[in-house]
Design a protein around this motif. Sequence first.
Motif, PDB file in Angstrom:
ATOM      1  N   CYS A  72      -5.940   0.169   6.003  1.00 21.33           N
ATOM      2  CA  CYS A  72      -5.441   1.322   6.754  1.00 21.33           C
ATOM      3  C   CYS A  72      -6.420   2.490   6.647  1.00 21.33           C
ATOM      4  CB  CYS A  72      -4.057   1.721   6.244  1.00 21.33           C
ATOM      5  SG  CYS A  72      -4.045   2.392   4.563  1.00 21.33           S
ATOM      6  N   HIS A  77      -5.864  -4.689   0.766  1.00 19.26           N
ATOM      7  CA  HIS A  77      -4.976  -5.008   1.882  1.00 19.26           C
ATOM      8  C   HIS A  77      -5.134  -6.481   2.249  1.00 19.26           C
ATOM      9  CE1 HIS A  77      -4.820  -0.646   2.352  1.00 19.26           C
ATOM     10  NE2 HIS A  77      -3.741  -0.823   3.085  1.00 19.26           N
ATOM     11  N   CYS A 135       0.853  -1.192   0.000  1.00 23.97           N
ATOM     12  CA  CYS A 135       0.000   0.000   0.000  1.00 23.97           C
ATOM     13  C   CYS A 135       0.890   1.244   0.000  1.00 23.97           C
ATOM     14  CB  CYS A 135      -0.897  -0.024   1.242  1.00 23.97           C
ATOM     15  SG  CYS A 135      -1.828   1.498   1.517  1.00 23.97           S
ATOM     16  N   ALA A 183       0.241   4.118   1.097  1.00 25.39           N
ATOM     17  CA  ALA A 183       0.036   4.924   2.297  1.00 25.39           C
ATOM     18  C   ALA A 183       0.672   4.295   3.533  1.00 25.39           C
ATOM     19  CB  ALA A 183      -1.455   5.134   2.529  1.00 25.39           C
ATOM     20  N   CYS A 184       0.395   3.028   3.783  1.00 26.06           N
ATOM     21  CA  CYS A 184       0.843   2.393   5.029  1.00 26.06           C
ATOM     22  C   CYS A 184       1.952   1.363   4.811  1.00 26.06           C
ATOM     23  CB  CYS A 184      -0.337   1.739   5.751  1.00 26.06           C
ATOM     24  SG  CYS A 184      -0.985   0.262   4.913  1.00 26.06           S
TER      25      CYS A 184
HETATM   26 ZN   LIG Z   1      -2.711   0.937   3.507  1.00 23.48          ZN
END
Ligand SMILES: [Zn+2]
Length: 93
Positions: free
Chosen positions: A55, A50, A29, A31-32
Amino acid sequence: MFIALDEAARPVTLHSHEQAAGLSGHFSCPACRAPVGIRNGPVMPAHFYHLGPPCDASEPESAEHLAGKLWLMAYGRRRGFAVVLEQYYPQIR
Ligand SMILES: [Zn+2]
């Protein structure tokens, strides 16, 4: 989501079932950085998800939502815009 990072942290954008079927390797991902997989079934557009709990930056997306994003991307490109899907802004998530 249509964007994930490959093993070299390069962004990969899913845009078709055929493309998704040809991809291999591990993705994360943007972002996370948690691991994500590819769903490439007959109902939804091919997309990343995910492998564990999603997230804060991700959200449930219906088939219509995903198809709408792809349509807007194609429309923007036809109109000559440089389209970026799912740009992540950490400050506002
Ligand atoms: Zn994420």
